[in-house]
Every structure is written in structure tokens, then in C-alpha cells.
Design a protein around this motif. Structure first.
Motif, PDB file in Angstrom:
ATOM      1  N   LEU A   1      35.555  32.975  45.998  1.00 22.37           N
ATOM      2  CA  LEU A   1      36.476  33.984  45.458  1.00 22.37           C
ATOM      3  C   LEU A   1      36.566  35.136  46.438  1.00 22.37           C
ATOM      4  N   SER A   2      37.782  35.533  46.748  1.00 24.56           N
ATOM      5  CA  SER A   2      38.028  36.726  47.552  1.00 24.56           C
ATOM      6  C   SER A   2      38.989  37.590  46.745  1.00 24.56           C
ATOM      7  N   ASP A   3      38.545  38.797  46.425  1.00 23.11           N
ATOM      8  CA  ASP A   3      39.393  39.660  45.597  1.00 23.11           C
ATOM      9  C   ASP A   3      39.157  41.114  45.997  1.00 23.11           C
ATOM     10  N   TYR A   4      40.196  41.925  45.818  1.00 19.47           N
ATOM     11  CA  TYR A   4      40.035  43.327  46.206  1.00 19.47           C
ATOM     12  C   TYR A   4      40.854  44.269  45.334  1.00 19.47           C
ATOM     13  N   CYS A   5      40.547  45.578  45.500  1.00 19.04           N
ATOM     14  CA  CYS A   5      41.301  46.643  44.812  1.00 19.04           C
ATOM     15  C   CYS A   5      41.203  46.552  43.293  1.00 19.04           C
ATOM     16  N   ASN A   6      40.000  46.320  42.815  1.00 19.32           N
ATOM     17  CA  ASN A   6      39.782  46.263  41.366  1.00 19.32           C
ATOM     18  C   ASN A   6      38.923  47.409  40.855  1.00 19.32           C
ATOM     19  N   TRP A   7      38.590  48.365  41.722  1.00 18.31           N
ATOM     20  CA  TRP A   7      37.603  49.379  41.315  1.00 18.31           C
ATOM     21  C   TRP A   7      38.099  50.253  40.175  1.00 18.31           C
TER      22      TRP A   7
ATOM     23  N   LYS B   1      30.686  33.243  47.374  1.00 16.30           N
ATOM     24  CA  LYS B   1      30.656  31.804  47.675  1.00 16.30           C
ATOM     25  C   LYS B   1      29.610  31.185  46.775  1.00 16.30           C
ATOM     26  N   GLU B   2      30.067  30.352  45.844  1.00 16.79           N
ATOM     27  CA  GLU B   2      29.106  29.687  44.977  1.00 16.79           C
ATOM     28  C   GLU B   2      28.272  28.706  45.798  1.00 16.79           C
ATOM     29  N   ALA B   3      27.138  28.269  45.184  1.00 13.26           N
ATOM     30  CA  ALA B   3      26.314  27.249  45.843  1.00 13.26           C
ATOM     31  C   ALA B   3      27.187  26.036  46.166  1.00 13.26           C
ATOM     32  N   GLN B   4      26.872  25.374  47.268  1.00 14.52           N
ATOM     33  CA  GLN B   4      27.595  24.167  47.701  1.00 14.52           C
ATOM     34  C   GLN B   4      29.083  24.427  47.924  1.00 14.52           C
TER      35      GLN B   4
ATOM     36  N   THR C   1      32.371  40.270  35.847  1.00 18.24           N
ATOM     37  CA  THR C   1      33.665  40.591  35.213  1.00 18.24           C
ATOM     38  C   THR C   1      34.805  40.185  36.139  1.00 18.24           C
ATOM     39  N   ASN C   2      34.639  40.492  37.400  1.00 18.71           N
ATOM     40  CA  ASN C   2      35.680  40.193  38.403  1.00 18.71           C
ATOM     41  C   ASN C   2      35.920  38.677  38.509  1.00 18.71           C
ATOM     42  N   MET C   3      34.827  37.901  38.485  1.00 19.95           N
ATOM     43  CA  MET C   3      34.965  36.431  38.566  1.00 19.95           C
ATOM     44  C   MET C   3      35.701  35.899  37.329  1.00 19.95           C
ATOM     45  N   ALA C   4      35.362  36.472  36.167  1.00 23.50           N
ATOM     46  CA  ALA C   4      35.976  35.997  34.911  1.00 23.50           C
ATOM     47  C   ALA C   4      37.445  36.410  34.831  1.00 23.50           C
TER      48      ALA C   4
ATOM     49  N   GLY D   1      43.645  38.339  43.719  1.00 22.34           N
ATOM     50  CA  GLY D   1      42.453  37.493  43.875  1.00 22.34           C
ATOM     51  C   GLY D   1      42.825  36.084  44.319  1.00 22.34           C
ATOM     52  N   LYS D   2      41.998  35.526  45.201  1.00 20.26           N
ATOM     53  CA  LYS D   2      42.241  34.151  45.672  1.00 20.26           C
ATOM     54  C   LYS D   2      40.968  33.350  45.448  1.00 20.26           C
ATOM     55  N   ILE D   3      41.147  32.144  44.935  1.00 25.46           N
ATOM     56  CA  ILE D   3      39.985  31.266  44.800  1.00 25.46           C
ATOM     57  C   ILE D   3      40.236  30.019  45.633  1.00 25.46           C
ATOM     58  N   TYR D   4      39.367  29.812  46.618  1.00 22.62           N
ATOM     59  CA  TYR D   4      39.430  28.609  47.448  1.00 22.62           C
ATOM     60  C   TYR D   4      38.352  27.660  46.900  1.00 22.62           C
ATOM     61  N   ARG D   5      38.668  26.363  46.877  1.00 23.81           N
ATOM     62  CA  ARG D   5      37.726  25.411  46.291  1.00 23.81           C
ATOM     63  C   ARG D   5      37.230  24.410  47.319  1.00 23.81           C
TER      64      ARG D   5
END
Ligand SMILES: O=C(O)CCC(=O)C(=O)O
Length: 280
Positions: free
Chosen positions: A66-72, A110-113, A44-47, A53-57
């Protein structure tokens, strides 16, 4: 939602001693029963990443970090884990505290690759708190071999030294914080006592906010590396707000003043269960 009274898991003395001495230790199989719940939460968090939230590619492969916080408060599975699992009781033993309060959760995928390392850092100077009783529980939701796992400089929590926080893209959080840059650990690994463990889903690595740590890229071709990292504090934690200094998480809406005991809806008491707030 209230905590289940009696959700306990007794740690052995060796684990507690290792945490005190090294500032990091491993707890095998602590949350195996919770892996599926947390995986759902992370999906859910990824979607729907949160506002911070920060997404580095990885520019070559497209792999995302993906680095994200404070969503609980909005992700039911995170809330369920935080309030119903033995995590707070485990933290009370590690920190040797009567009370355990939630600081926040941080999810790092961290996704694969994904050829992006997590730079060496200490969490403490990023945070808006003061206190000596702190623990993060980093819980992998995928198998993590030793060469892809989060690593720690053993004993670095006891030096009294804090290094300049930087964002995961290398940018300083605050240019003029008066702190030194962290040493180049990757090029001088032999000078440090670096510890880390191969991990199975549901193991936990517990570490003090002051312990220097970092994580290598995920160079697996097939397997992602999802981790749920829960930040907890013990007795005496206080809110720290220094003018003109950005913290991460920012907690800009929090009404506490500098030096106030940490409390309020953002930071619920988790342990002992009787002190737990009913968050409905
Ligand atoms: O998962 C990672 O890559 C790093 C973890 C980390 O820095 C943390 O949990 O504080």
C-alpha cells in the motif's frame, strides 16, 4: 490542536553532518514512544485508503504493497504525531532552518511475502515544490533488517541531476518531462555508494528529497514492513506548478500559483511552535 512548547530532541553534530554530506542518515530511537500511535493510524489507513491510495499486489502470494499519502487531516493519530512529537524540531536541525512546514505524509506498507521492490528514485522531481531545504523522516513501525531496508545513494542529492519520476509500477509519471531515466542501480551496485541501516520500530531515517533511494521487496514470511514517511520543508519552499506536468501528490485543489511561498491549510507551519496554527 497546538504543538507542545518545548517538545525537543537534540541531534548530535555527526548526525547533522552525515545528513548534509550523504543526503541520508539514521536517528536511533527518535520515535519509539510514538510507534503504537502511528500503528493505529496505519491500521485505519489500510482499512480506508484515501483517494490517492494505491495497492499493488504480489500475484503469487496476494501480499499487498500500500502506498498512500495526504491523509493526515482525517487520521487523528497522524495529526497528533505531526503536531505533538519532536519531529519538526528534529527536521529544523537537519535542514538548519528557523521554520519547518509540513508538506505531507506518505505511508508505505509491504505485507509479509510481498515480492515488490520500490524502484530507485528521487522524490524531488515528483513534487510541486522548489526549495533546497527538504527532509523526509521514514519511520519503520516493524523491525527492518538490513536486507529489507530502504537504501540510498550517498551524495546523490548534491549532483544537481534529476531523473524521470515513475509510478511504483514502472510507468512514467510524465512521458515528456525531458528528464533522463534513472541508471540501472540494481545491476551496477558496485558503482554506487549505497547506504542503509537495519532498523527498529521508532528509529527514523532522514533523507533529502533529492537523494536517490529505493527499497527491496519484503520477503519475510511473517513480518510486515509498515513505514510512515513524513515530508517536511524549511524556509524558502515555493509552490511549483508546471503546465501539463502531473505531480505526485497532485495537490490539484491547492490555490497557490507557481512561485508562491508554500503556505495554507494543506501546508501548516510546525516549527517554531509559536508559529504553529491552531487546527482545532
Ligand atoms: O518505503 C518504501 O518502500 C520506499 C520509501 C520511499 O520511497 C519514500 O519514503 O520516499
Amino acid at each position: 490542536m497546538t504543538s507542545l512548547i518545548g517538545v525537543t530532541m537534540q541531534l548530535n553534530d555527526q548526525t547533522i553532518d552525515d545528513f548534509a554530506r550523504d543526503g541520508a542518515t539514521v536517528i536511533r530511537g527518535a520515535f519509539t514512544d510514538w510507534v503504537e500511535t502511528l500503528r493505529h493510524g496505519v491500521a485505519t489507513n489500510m482499512a480506508q485508503p484515501g483517494p490517492d491510495g494505491k495497492i499493488y499486489r504480489d500475484e503469487k502470494t496476494g501480499g499487498r504493497f500500500l502506498s498512500d499519502y495526504c491523509n493526515w487531516q482525517r487520521i487523528a493519530e497522524y495529526k497528533f504525531f505531526i503536531f505533538q512529537s519532536p519531529v519538526a524540531y528534529i527536521a529544523s536541525q537537519l535542514m538548519d532552518t528557523a521554520c519547518v512546514r509540513l508538506f505531507h505524509e506518505h505511508v508505505l506498507v509491504k505485507e509479509a511475502q510481498t515480492d515488490i521492490a520500490t524502484p530507485w528514485h528521487q522524490d524531488y522531481p515528483y513534487y510541486c515544490i522548489d526549495g533546497n531545504k527538504t527532509v523526509s523522516l521514514w519511520i519503520p513501525l516493524d523491525p527492518v533488517p538490513r536486507d529489507r531496508t530502504v537504501e540510498f545513494v550517498a551524495g546523490s542529492h548534491r549532483t544537481g541531476k534529476y531523473y524521470r519520476p515513475q509510478r511504483f509500477n514502472g510507468q512514467a509519471l510524465n512521458e515528456n518531462d525531458g528528464l533522463d531515466e534513472i541508471p540501472d542501480i540494481d545491476n551496477r551496485r558496485g558503482d554506487f555508494n549505497i547506504i542503509g541501516w537495519h532498523l527498529s520500530p521508532g528509529d527514523a531515517v532522514a533523507f533529502d528529497y533529492r537523494t536517490i533511494h529505493g527499497a527491496p521487496p519484503n520477503n519475510s514470511n511473517t513480518t510486515g514492513r509498515r513505514a510512515f514517511s513524513l515530508r517536511l520543508v524549511g524556509d524558502e519552499a515555493r509552490f511549483r506548478r508546471v503546465d501539463n506536468l502531473v505531480t505526485s501528490p497532485p495537490f490539484s485543489e491547492v490555490k497557490l500559483a507557481h512561485g508562491d511561498p508554500l503556505q495554507g491549510d494543506e501546508f501548516p507551519m510546525l516549527y517554531p511552535p509559536a508559529a504553529n496554527q491552531d487546527l482545532g
